[in-house]
Every structure is written in structure tokens, then in C-alpha cells.
Design a protein around this motif. Structure first.
Motif, PDB file in Angstrom:
ATOM      1  N   GLU A  13     -18.546 -60.150   3.007  1.00  0.00           N
ATOM      2  CA  GLU A  13     -18.484 -61.604   2.892  1.00  0.00           C
ATOM      3  C   GLU A  13     -17.255 -62.032   2.083  1.00  0.00           C
ATOM      4  O   GLU A  13     -16.536 -62.962   2.461  1.00  0.00           O
ATOM      5  CB  GLU A  13     -19.756 -62.127   2.231  1.00  0.00           C
ATOM      6  N   ILE A  14     -17.003 -61.352   0.984  1.00  0.00           N
ATOM      7  CA  ILE A  14     -15.863 -61.689   0.127  1.00  0.00           C
ATOM      8  C   ILE A  14     -14.546 -61.397   0.845  1.00  0.00           C
ATOM      9  O   ILE A  14     -13.624 -62.217   0.812  1.00  0.00           O
ATOM     10  CB  ILE A  14     -15.962 -60.948  -1.211  1.00  0.00           C
ATOM     11  N   LEU A  15     -14.455 -60.251   1.507  1.00  0.00           N
ATOM     12  CA  LEU A  15     -13.213 -59.915   2.210  1.00  0.00           C
ATOM     13  C   LEU A  15     -12.926 -60.913   3.329  1.00  0.00           C
ATOM     14  O   LEU A  15     -11.774 -61.313   3.536  1.00  0.00           O
ATOM     15  CB  LEU A  15     -13.279 -58.493   2.762  1.00  0.00           C
ATOM     16  N   ARG A  16     -13.947 -61.322   4.047  1.00  0.00           N
ATOM     17  CA  ARG A  16     -13.759 -62.336   5.096  1.00  0.00           C
ATOM     18  C   ARG A  16     -13.274 -63.656   4.493  1.00  0.00           C
ATOM     19  O   ARG A  16     -12.410 -64.329   5.057  1.00  0.00           O
ATOM     20  CB  ARG A  16     -15.055 -62.545   5.869  1.00  0.00           C
ATOM     21  N   ALA A  17     -13.842 -64.020   3.369  1.00  0.00           N
ATOM     22  CA  ALA A  17     -13.422 -65.249   2.698  1.00  0.00           C
ATOM     23  C   ALA A  17     -11.972 -65.132   2.224  1.00  0.00           C
ATOM     24  O   ALA A  17     -11.196 -66.088   2.330  1.00  0.00           O
ATOM     25  CB  ALA A  17     -14.349 -65.565   1.532  1.00  0.00           C
ATOM     26  N   TYR A  18     -11.613 -63.962   1.691  1.00  0.00           N
ATOM     27  CA  TYR A  18     -10.231 -63.745   1.280  1.00  0.00           C
ATOM     28  C   TYR A  18      -9.281 -63.976   2.448  1.00  0.00           C
ATOM     29  O   TYR A  18      -8.286 -64.688   2.321  1.00  0.00           O
ATOM     30  CB  TYR A  18     -10.026 -62.313   0.780  1.00  0.00           C
ATOM     31  N   LEU A  19      -9.570 -63.356   3.575  1.00  0.00           N
ATOM     32  CA  LEU A  19      -8.680 -63.502   4.729  1.00  0.00           C
ATOM     33  C   LEU A  19      -8.596 -64.952   5.178  1.00  0.00           C
ATOM     34  O   LEU A  19      -7.515 -65.430   5.538  1.00  0.00           O
ATOM     35  CB  LEU A  19      -9.128 -62.601   5.872  1.00  0.00           C
ATOM     36  N   LEU A  20      -9.708 -65.634   5.134  1.00  0.00           N
ATOM     37  CA  LEU A  20      -9.720 -67.046   5.513  1.00  0.00           C
ATOM     38  C   LEU A  20      -8.743 -67.852   4.669  1.00  0.00           C
ATOM     39  O   LEU A  20      -7.915 -68.596   5.192  1.00  0.00           O
ATOM     40  CB  LEU A  20     -11.141 -67.604   5.371  1.00  0.00           C
ATOM     41  N   VAL A  21      -8.818 -67.701   3.358  1.00  0.00           N
ATOM     42  CA  VAL A  21      -7.957 -68.520   2.495  1.00  0.00           C
ATOM     43  C   VAL A  21      -6.534 -67.973   2.396  1.00  0.00           C
ATOM     44  O   VAL A  21      -5.605 -68.744   2.179  1.00  0.00           O
ATOM     45  CB  VAL A  21      -8.553 -68.732   1.088  1.00  0.00           C
ATOM     46  N   LEU A  22      -6.370 -66.676   2.564  1.00  0.00           N
ATOM     47  CA  LEU A  22      -5.018 -66.127   2.528  1.00  0.00           C
ATOM     48  C   LEU A  22      -4.207 -66.620   3.719  1.00  0.00           C
ATOM     49  O   LEU A  22      -2.993 -66.776   3.625  1.00  0.00           O
ATOM     50  CB  LEU A  22      -5.053 -64.599   2.489  1.00  0.00           C
ATOM     51  N   GLU A  23      -4.881 -66.891   4.818  1.00  0.00           N
ATOM     52  CA  GLU A  23      -4.215 -67.441   5.995  1.00  0.00           C
ATOM     53  C   GLU A  23      -4.030 -68.951   5.889  1.00  0.00           C
ATOM     54  O   GLU A  23      -3.306 -69.540   6.694  1.00  0.00           O
ATOM     55  CB  GLU A  23      -5.014 -67.082   7.245  1.00  0.00           C
ATOM     56  N   SER A  81     -12.255 -53.711   8.045  1.00  0.00           N
ATOM     57  CA  SER A  81     -12.541 -52.994   9.288  1.00  0.00           C
ATOM     58  C   SER A  81     -13.325 -51.704   9.028  1.00  0.00           C
ATOM     59  O   SER A  81     -14.037 -51.229   9.900  1.00  0.00           O
ATOM     60  CB  SER A  81     -11.257 -52.695  10.057  1.00  0.00           C
ATOM     61  N   GLY A  82     -13.208 -51.159   7.843  1.00  0.00           N
ATOM     62  CA  GLY A  82     -13.954 -49.957   7.504  1.00  0.00           C
ATOM     63  C   GLY A  82     -15.392 -50.209   7.077  1.00  0.00           C
ATOM     64  O   GLY A  82     -16.189 -49.267   6.996  1.00  0.00           O
ATOM     65  N   LEU A  83     -15.732 -51.455   6.828  1.00  0.00           N
ATOM     66  CA  LEU A  83     -17.091 -51.755   6.370  1.00  0.00           C
ATOM     67  C   LEU A  83     -18.122 -51.730   7.485  1.00  0.00           C
ATOM     68  O   LEU A  83     -19.255 -51.282   7.274  1.00  0.00           O
ATOM     69  CB  LEU A  83     -17.134 -53.105   5.664  1.00  0.00           C
ATOM     70  N   ASP A  84     -17.772 -52.203   8.668  1.00  0.00           N
ATOM     71  CA  ASP A  84     -18.760 -52.266   9.754  1.00  0.00           C
ATOM     72  C   ASP A  84     -19.309 -50.893  10.122  1.00  0.00           C
ATOM     73  O   ASP A  84     -20.532 -50.754  10.281  1.00  0.00           O
ATOM     74  CB  ASP A  84     -18.175 -52.997  10.962  1.00  0.00           C
ATOM     75  N   PRO A  85     -18.460 -49.855  10.249  1.00  0.00           N
ATOM     76  CA  PRO A  85     -19.036 -48.531  10.532  1.00  0.00           C
ATOM     77  C   PRO A  85     -19.989 -48.066   9.428  1.00  0.00           C
ATOM     78  O   PRO A  85     -21.023 -47.442   9.706  1.00  0.00           O
ATOM     79  CB  PRO A  85     -17.816 -47.614  10.617  1.00  0.00           C
ATOM     80  N   ARG A  86     -19.648 -48.372   8.201  1.00  0.00           N
ATOM     81  CA  ARG A  86     -20.530 -47.988   7.091  1.00  0.00           C
ATOM     82  C   ARG A  86     -21.840 -48.752   7.146  1.00  0.00           C
ATOM     83  O   ARG A  86     -22.912 -48.212   6.876  1.00  0.00           O
ATOM     84  CB  ARG A  86     -19.825 -48.211   5.769  1.00  0.00           C
TER      85      ARG A  86
END
Length: 90
Positions: A13-23, A81-86
């Protein structure tokens, strides 16, 4: 085991939010610059502007400027991208 899964979900959730605001860095700066008030007001403004949770908003507000570099953004994408397999192991 549930705690590990919950931690991975929170991290995603945090990584997705980071990408959202970094863009949308300019928008993030405008949102923060327009806040009259304390950290809670800034958190609320980020939540409203980007549709993220309180945890994600706090993480966004603690981002360091160095995280806005292309290399750092790529690191975030790779980690995400590495989180979903985990997570699929649960």
C-alpha cells in the motif's frame, strides 16, 4: 504468518502510494503548500488529494527528496513488483 502477510500488504500500500505521488510531485507540493495547520491537516489534505489511507499519507509526508530521483523510483517499482509473488504464498 498473518502478521507477515499484513506487513507485506501494508508495505505494498505504501509503495503504491509512493509511486502515485512521485509521478505527481508538483501536485503533492501544491497540496502541502496550501495547507494551513499542523501535520494532521497536511495528512488530511494528502488523503483527500490522492485517495490514500492515513498510513500511506504519513509515509508520503515523510518521503525524502532523494526518493524523487529516477533511480529511487525504479527501486520502489522493483520492490513493489517483488511483493505480489511473496503475497501469493499466503
Amino acid at each position: 504468518m498473518d502478521e507477515d502477510r499484513d506487513n507485506l500488504l501494508a508495505r505494498r500500500e505504501i509503495l503504491r502510494a509512493y509511486l502515485l505521488v512521485l509521478e505527481r510531485a508538483g501536485e503533492l507540493l501544491q497540496v502541502c503548500a496550501s495547507v494551513d495547520g499542523d501535520a494532521a491537516a497536511a495528512r488530511s489534505a494528502v488523503i483527500e488529494a490522492f485517495g490514500v489511507s492515513e498510513i500511506a499519507a504519513d509515509a508520503i509526508l515523510h518521503l525524502q527528496v532523494r526518493r524523487f530521483t529516477p533511480a529511487a523510483i525504479e527501486e520502489i517499482r522493483n520492490e513493489l513488483s517483488g511483493l505480489d509473488p511473496r503475497l501469493s504464498q499466503y
